[in-house]
Each structure stands twice: as C-alpha cells, then as structure tokens.
Motif scaffolding. Structure first.
Motif, PDB file in Angstrom:
ATOM      1  N   LEU A 159       0.833  -1.193   0.000  1.00  0.00           N
ATOM      2  CA  LEU A 159       0.000   0.000   0.000  1.00  0.00           C
ATOM      3  C   LEU A 159       0.871   1.246   0.000  1.00  0.00           C
ATOM      4  O   LEU A 159       2.047   1.196   0.373  1.00  0.00           O
ATOM      5  CB  LEU A 159      -0.911   0.007   1.233  1.00  0.00           C
ATOM      6  CG  LEU A 159      -1.925  -1.135   1.338  1.00  0.00           C
ATOM      7  CD1 LEU A 159      -2.580  -1.138   2.719  1.00  0.00           C
ATOM      8  CD2 LEU A 159      -2.979  -1.033   0.246  1.00  0.00           C
ATOM      9  N   ALA A 160       0.299   2.359  -0.395  1.00  0.00           N
ATOM     10  CA  ALA A 160       1.080   3.597  -0.428  1.00  0.00           C
ATOM     11  C   ALA A 160       1.665   3.922   0.934  1.00  0.00           C
ATOM     12  O   ALA A 160       2.822   4.356   1.042  1.00  0.00           O
ATOM     13  CB  ALA A 160       0.203   4.757  -0.923  1.00  0.00           C
ATOM     14  N   VAL A 161       0.884   3.707   2.011  1.00  0.00           N
ATOM     15  CA  VAL A 161       1.414   4.032   3.344  1.00  0.00           C
ATOM     16  C   VAL A 161       2.563   3.121   3.749  1.00  0.00           C
ATOM     17  O   VAL A 161       3.376   3.489   4.592  1.00  0.00           O
ATOM     18  CB  VAL A 161       0.327   3.991   4.444  1.00  0.00           C
ATOM     19  CG1 VAL A 161      -0.574   5.188   4.373  1.00  0.00           C
ATOM     20  CG2 VAL A 161      -0.453   2.697   4.421  1.00  0.00           C
ATOM     21  N   ASP A 162       2.640   1.944   3.155  1.00  0.00           N
ATOM     22  CA  ASP A 162       3.773   1.062   3.447  1.00  0.00           C
ATOM     23  C   ASP A 162       5.067   1.618   2.865  1.00  0.00           C
ATOM     24  O   ASP A 162       6.163   1.157   3.217  1.00  0.00           O
ATOM     25  CB  ASP A 162       3.518  -0.336   2.882  1.00  0.00           C
ATOM     26  CG  ASP A 162       2.289  -0.995   3.476  1.00  0.00           C
ATOM     27  OD1 ASP A 162       1.835  -0.549   4.551  1.00  0.00           O
ATOM     28  OD2 ASP A 162       1.766  -1.945   2.859  1.00  0.00           O
ATOM     29  N   ASN A 163       4.927   2.591   1.970  1.00  0.00           N
ATOM     30  CA  ASN A 163       6.088   3.222   1.332  1.00  0.00           C
ATOM     31  C   ASN A 163       6.310   4.657   1.822  1.00  0.00           C
ATOM     32  O   ASN A 163       7.118   5.389   1.248  1.00  0.00           O
ATOM     33  CB  ASN A 163       5.890   3.219  -0.182  1.00  0.00           C
ATOM     34  CG  ASN A 163       5.903   1.810  -0.754  1.00  0.00           C
ATOM     35  OD1 ASN A 163       6.955   1.227  -0.945  1.00  0.00           O
ATOM     36  ND2 ASN A 163       4.731   1.249  -1.012  1.00  0.00           N
ATOM     37  N   LEU A 164       5.622   5.043   2.881  1.00  0.00           N
ATOM     38  CA  LEU A 164       5.725   6.406   3.406  1.00  0.00           C
ATOM     39  C   LEU A 164       6.933   6.528   4.322  1.00  0.00           C
ATOM     40  O   LEU A 164       7.061   5.794   5.305  1.00  0.00           O
ATOM     41  CB  LEU A 164       4.440   6.762   4.169  1.00  0.00           C
ATOM     42  CG  LEU A 164       4.314   8.176   4.724  1.00  0.00           C
ATOM     43  CD1 LEU A 164       4.352   9.220   3.617  1.00  0.00           C
ATOM     44  CD2 LEU A 164       3.019   8.311   5.535  1.00  0.00           C
ATOM     45  N   LEU A 165       7.817   7.472   4.002  1.00  0.00           N
ATOM     46  CA  LEU A 165       9.046   7.674   4.783  1.00  0.00           C
ATOM     47  C   LEU A 165       8.989   8.908   5.670  1.00  0.00           C
ATOM     48  O   LEU A 165       9.684   8.976   6.680  1.00  0.00           O
ATOM     49  CB  LEU A 165      10.248   7.797   3.837  1.00  0.00           C
ATOM     50  CG  LEU A 165      10.515   6.598   2.932  1.00  0.00           C
ATOM     51  CD1 LEU A 165      11.645   6.910   1.950  1.00  0.00           C
ATOM     52  CD2 LEU A 165      10.843   5.356   3.759  1.00  0.00           C
ATOM     53  N   THR A 202       2.123  19.327   3.662  1.00  0.00           N
ATOM     54  CA  THR A 202       2.701  20.169   2.614  1.00  0.00           C
ATOM     55  C   THR A 202       3.693  19.404   1.742  1.00  0.00           C
ATOM     56  O   THR A 202       4.018  19.848   0.643  1.00  0.00           O
ATOM     57  CB  THR A 202       3.380  21.398   3.217  1.00  0.00           C
ATOM     58  OG1 THR A 202       4.362  20.969   4.168  1.00  0.00           O
ATOM     59  CG2 THR A 202       2.364  22.302   3.911  1.00  0.00           C
ATOM     60  N   ALA A 203       4.173  18.255   2.229  1.00  0.00           N
ATOM     61  CA  ALA A 203       5.049  17.395   1.428  1.00  0.00           C
ATOM     62  C   ALA A 203       5.101  16.008   2.053  1.00  0.00           C
ATOM     63  O   ALA A 203       4.961  15.855   3.269  1.00  0.00           O
ATOM     64  CB  ALA A 203       6.456  17.977   1.322  1.00  0.00           C
ATOM     65  N   LEU A 204       5.295  15.014   1.203  1.00  0.00           N
ATOM     66  CA  LEU A 204       5.459  13.634   1.643  1.00  0.00           C
ATOM     67  C   LEU A 204       6.696  13.059   0.965  1.00  0.00           C
ATOM     68  O   LEU A 204       6.998  13.403  -0.183  1.00  0.00           O
ATOM     69  CB  LEU A 204       4.246  12.770   1.272  1.00  0.00           C
ATOM     70  CG  LEU A 204       2.873  13.207   1.792  1.00  0.00           C
ATOM     71  CD1 LEU A 204       2.190  14.140   0.786  1.00  0.00           C
ATOM     72  CD2 LEU A 204       1.980  11.992   2.043  1.00  0.00           C
ATOM     73  N   THR A 205       7.394  12.171   1.666  1.00  0.00           N
ATOM     74  CA  THR A 205       8.523  11.450   1.078  1.00  0.00           C
ATOM     75  C   THR A 205       8.152   9.971   1.008  1.00  0.00           C
ATOM     76  O   THR A 205       7.704   9.390   2.000  1.00  0.00           O
ATOM     77  CB  THR A 205       9.800  11.645   1.899  1.00  0.00           C
ATOM     78  OG1 THR A 205      10.096  13.047   1.984  1.00  0.00           O
ATOM     79  CG2 THR A 205      10.976  10.935   1.242  1.00  0.00           C
ATOM     80  N   LEU A 206       8.327   9.394  -0.179  1.00  0.00           N
ATOM     81  CA  LEU A 206       7.899   8.027  -0.440  1.00  0.00           C
ATOM     82  C   LEU A 206       9.054   7.186  -0.973  1.00  0.00           C
ATOM     83  O   LEU A 206       9.930   7.691  -1.681  1.00  0.00           O
ATOM     84  CB  LEU A 206       6.767   8.011  -1.475  1.00  0.00           C
ATOM     85  CG  LEU A 206       5.508   8.815  -1.127  1.00  0.00           C
ATOM     86  CD1 LEU A 206       4.630   8.963  -2.365  1.00  0.00           C
ATOM     87  CD2 LEU A 206       4.747   8.151  -0.005  1.00  0.00           C
ATOM     88  N   LYS A 207       9.015   5.911  -0.641  1.00  0.00           N
ATOM     89  CA  LYS A 207       9.999   4.960  -1.154  1.00  0.00           C
ATOM     90  C   LYS A 207       9.640   4.593  -2.588  1.00  0.00           C
ATOM     91  O   LYS A 207       8.468   4.422  -2.925  1.00  0.00           O
ATOM     92  CB  LYS A 207      10.001   3.720  -0.264  1.00  0.00           C
ATOM     93  CG  LYS A 207      10.980   2.630  -0.666  1.00  0.00           C
ATOM     94  CD  LYS A 207      11.169   1.612   0.467  1.00  0.00           C
ATOM     95  CE  LYS A 207       9.861   1.004   0.889  1.00  0.00           C
ATOM     96  NZ  LYS A 207      10.035  -0.041   1.937  1.00  0.00           N
ATOM     97  N   LEU A 208      10.661   4.459  -3.445  1.00  0.00           N
ATOM     98  CA  LEU A 208      10.466   4.092  -4.849  1.00  0.00           C
ATOM     99  C   LEU A 208      10.999   2.690  -5.133  1.00  0.00           C
ATOM    100  O   LEU A 208      11.878   2.183  -4.414  1.00  0.00           O
ATOM    101  CB  LEU A 208      11.170   5.100  -5.759  1.00  0.00           C
ATOM    102  CG  LEU A 208      10.618   6.530  -5.753  1.00  0.00           C
ATOM    103  CD1 LEU A 208      11.520   7.444  -6.567  1.00  0.00           C
ATOM    104  CD2 LEU A 208       9.183   6.562  -6.280  1.00  0.00           C
ATOM    105  N   HIS A 209      10.480   2.094  -6.195  1.00  0.00           N
ATOM    106  CA  HIS A 209      10.857   0.735  -6.591  1.00  0.00           C
ATOM    107  C   HIS A 209      11.223   0.722  -8.073  1.00  0.00           C
ATOM    108  O   HIS A 209      10.581   1.411  -8.876  1.00  0.00           O
ATOM    109  CB  HIS A 209       9.688  -0.218  -6.343  1.00  0.00           C
ATOM    110  CG  HIS A 209       9.205  -0.218  -4.936  1.00  0.00           C
ATOM    111  ND1 HIS A 209       9.593  -1.153  -4.001  1.00  0.00           N
ATOM    112  CD2 HIS A 209       8.373   0.644  -4.283  1.00  0.00           C
ATOM    113  CE1 HIS A 209       9.007  -0.886  -2.844  1.00  0.00           C
ATOM    114  NE2 HIS A 209       8.267   0.199  -2.986  1.00  0.00           N
TER     115      HIS A 209
END
Length: 460
Positions: A159-165, A202-209
């Motif tokens: 899920l997107a939240v599993d990739n939320l940093l 105002t901003a989110l950082t996400l893990k990429l694959h």
C-alpha cells in the motif's frame, strides 16, 4: 465568528501576506476554484487561499483560526464527498504546490502536498522508478497516501502508506512538524491511514521501486460470459505472481478505436491484468483470459504513467461510490456480482469492479490503521453519470451492490473508496482499537477538531 469589519480587515491582510492568490465569492476565478470533479458538490467557501509554499499554508491557517473559520484542505480535490470544500469557511488550496523531486540513488521521492498522481508518475518514469499510486492520474497524492493508498502496484510493493518515509505537516496551531519513524512517531503512525485529521501535509517522502517495464492485458467480453471471466481471473490471480494485479469490471462500451462500433454504449464485462514486468511474462500469466472468447483487446507493454490514465474519471460528472472488502470470492458471490451488473446504469461512466488484494498488501506491517489489508478481494461500485434524473437509480445501485456483498464482507473498508457514510464506517476504515489511539493523537495535534472535513476522527 468575527465581525464583518474584522473579517474584512483580516482578509485584506491575508491577500497582502500570501504569495499566492486569495479568492472571495466576488472575485473572478472564484467559481472555477471551488469546482471539484464531482458535480454533485456545490459549496461556497468564504475564501480560498491558493497557497504556493509552506509559509502560505501557515498564514492561511492562522487567518482562519483568528476568525474561527472552518478549514477544508484541497490537494487533488478527488474526495467523492467533496471534503476539499466547505460552506462559509476557508479552503487551503494546495494545487499550486506540485513539485516532485526524485532521489534515484536513495530511491525516494519528495512530493509536494498539491501534486497529483500524474505529477508523481511522470517525474519518476525517466528514472524507471515508481511507487504505489491511485488508479486515476488526477488523484491528489497527499490524500491518497494518508488514506492508505491502493493501486495497480500494491500487490507488488505494498500500500502507499507502506512506502511512506516522512510527512511535512502544518498543524492546527500553524506549527511546522516533520513526522517520520524517528520524529513524532505517534503522529507518523496516525498518518498511515488516518487521513487529513492531523494537519495539512505540505510534502510527503515516499519509497520508490525499480519499474523498468510495465504491461497490460485489457480484454472485453460479452456480459453473458461474465461469470466465467471472473472465475478465470480469480484463478489467474491465485496462481500468479505479486507483479500481477488489475481487476474485473463491468463497463459501458467506450467509444475507443479498439471497441467494435456495435458494442459502444452497451454493457460489457472486462478483465484488466496489469503486470509490473515484461509483456512476455504478462502474456504467460494472462493466457487463460486470452483463451476465452472476447470482443476486443489491448495487450502489450505500456508505460505505467499511461496506464494510470486509463480509468480517469472526467470532471463535471455526478459521482457516488462505495466498497466492501471480502473474506473470499466464492462462486455464489461471483454469480451475484455478475447479476447485479444487469441493473448497472448504462450507458454511463459507471464501473462495477472487483479488485484483488493479497501479495505485499497482506504481508505488510499490520500495526498501521489499515484493517482491510488481509482481505483477498474488494468490490467497488463506482457510479458516474451525467443527468441528475439518474441520481436515485445510480445511488440505489451502489447500495444494492454493498447489500449483496454483506454475507462475505470483512466489515473493513478503504476510506478513499467511499464518501460520507457515517461514523461507523470511519471506524471500519481504521479499526476499532486504532480509532481510540487515533483519537489520542488527534487530541495532541488538533484538540479542537479544526481539521474535520475528512473521514473524521474526533479528539479523545
């Protein structure tokens, strides 16, 4: 509420202080700025602050707090219930904050609060990187992620939240907070499914694959073959790799080149197999679906960012959606699901869809407030139509789909898939035990429930 003279002076000061524009009802552009994709929503905020940076967000929140104005937050504006707007309050409009910055070495991306899925996907594409995104390119990243985040890649990378940093947030007091596993961990936990309850992201950082290749098989069948198509798709997913996702869907035949003209405007059953990999590997997985007699197909490699646009819902339509998450997908429910398609409003943009879960979703961290992650399937009646005369039958059709799924429902739900269905459904979306913990976090960061135009968690 403040006196008219104080409110007028404060509005003039906000116009002066904000880098972005401030729109009031008498201003040119106001009506356009208060329009959302769901034309059933018609709300008139007292002011719309079109923020261009975090300082603007801080000033806008403090303006609203000083005047005791309710605050709604607009990212993509894709909430079917119109939660991006209010009547007589302030809208913090983030749509001018859309910068997306990829760090290919760290395999991470920083996404500004007003960015859409298309902004994210197309910025990541040149690096052959991606992360779980919504199934419509116009969806706002912020609301999508903070609400849990389900998409074509979730069986493969979670899920997107599993990739939320990390999340950069402005709280109800106008304070800046950075939430991550190391900073404000209680808030960071709450942002994994608790939505916009705790501040303005105002901003989110996400893990990429790494995603060097992506491919699809979209097949359209006559509706009488629906039960066989669903059962075949069920087996394809059961025996396929996590890279395989997609859904089974009933649709009105679209006026596209690949659809035979005599089927345009008629009810069709579709199977969409998405695949995080090569066309050759996808074709092996899709073989049982390709073997069934079908009327139209689009099969091959396709950029992920382009696939993300395939189900975009056009603005200006009337929308009503809901969902049920299922304990299983037995033949008895397959038959009910297919039979319910016969009463689907056609020809409209309505979609009657079954999504598979499992894979990385089910293996993901269970401590977050996303209780639906163990469900293997979800049914998502997505009614979309143009004529207000169709309101009653379209809404009733969605409710009928939900009612028929009840014997197999887990009781949990993904809140981004539903509108305002009451407090019990919010609890179903985050879990009963999690609701208590979320209320404690809400009390710490928003004790007066300033951020309440959402799937609301009330302060403990």
């Amino acid at each position: 509420m403040a006196s008219p003279s104080k409110a007028g002076a404060a509005l003039a000061a906000l116009r002066e202080d904000l880098v972005g524009d401030v729109l009031a009802p008498e201003d040119p552009g106001y009506d356009e700025a208060r329009t959302v994709f769901n034309s059933m929503i018609d709300r008139r905020p007292a002011a719309i602050a079109q923020c261009v940076n975090e300082d603007d967000v801080v000033r806008a929140i403090r303006f609203a707090r000083d005047l005791d104005l309710p605050i709604a937050v607009r990212g993509g504006g894709h909430s079917v219930a119109g939660m991006a707007l209010n009547d007589g309050g302030l809208v913090v409009d983030l749509r001018h904050m859309r910068t997306v910055t990829v760090d290919p070495v760290a395999r991470a991306v920083r996404v500004a609060g007003g960015a859409t899925m298309s902004d994210l996907d197309r910025t990541c594409a040149p690096h052959a990187l991606a992360t779980t995104g919504g199934r419509a390119s116009t969806t706002g990243v912020g609301g999508f992620v903070l609400g849990g985040g389900s998409g074509w890649l979730d069986r493969w990378c979670g899920l997107a939240v599993d990739n939320l940093l990390g999340v950069e947030l402005v709280t109800a007091d106008g304070e800046r907070v950075h939430a991550s596993a190391d900073e404000h961990p209680d808030l960071f936990w709450a942002l994994h499914g608790g939505g916009g309850n705790f501040g303005v992201a105002t901003a989110l950082t996400l893990k990429l694959h790494p995603l060097p290749e992506f491919s699809i098989a979209l097949l359209l069948y006559l509706p009488e073959f629906g039960p066989e198509v669903v059962r075949t798709y069920r087996e394809v997913i059961a025996h396929g790799p996590d890279e395989a996702s997609g859904g089974v869907l009933y649709v009105t035949g679209p006026p596209e080149e690949f659809v035979p003209p005599h089927l345009v405007g008629t009810l069709l059953c579709g199977a969409l197999l998405t695949y995080a990999g090569s066309e050759a590997d996808m074709r092996k997985v899709a073989e049982p679906l390709l073997a069934l007699p079908h009327e139209a197909e689009v099969v091959g490699a396709m950029p992920y960012a382009d696939v993300q646009c395939m189900l975009d819902d056009p603005p200006g339509m009337r929308n009503y959606w809901s969902a049920e998450y299922l304990t299983e997908l037995p033949d008895a429910y397959v038959d009910l699901y297919c039979a319910r398609a016969e009463s689907m409003p056609v020809p409209t943009g309505t979609i009657h869809v079954l999504f598979p879960l499992g894979g990385a979703i089910a293996r993901g961290p269970h401590e977050y407030p996303v209780p639906y992650r163990d469900a293997p399937w979800a049914v998502h009646p997505f009614a979309m139509w143009e004529d207000p005369a169709d309101d009653a039958r379209s809404i009733q059709w969605v409710r009928d789909v939900r009612a028929e799924a009840q014997p197999w429902s887990t009781g949990d739900v993904y809140l981004n898939f539903i509108g305002d269905e009451g407090a019990d459904r919010v609890v179903a979306g985050v879990g009963a035990d999690n609701t208590r913990r979320l209320s404690e976090v809400k009390r710490r960061y928003d004790p007066e429930n300033v951020f309440r135009f959402n799937h609301n968690i009330t302060p403990a």
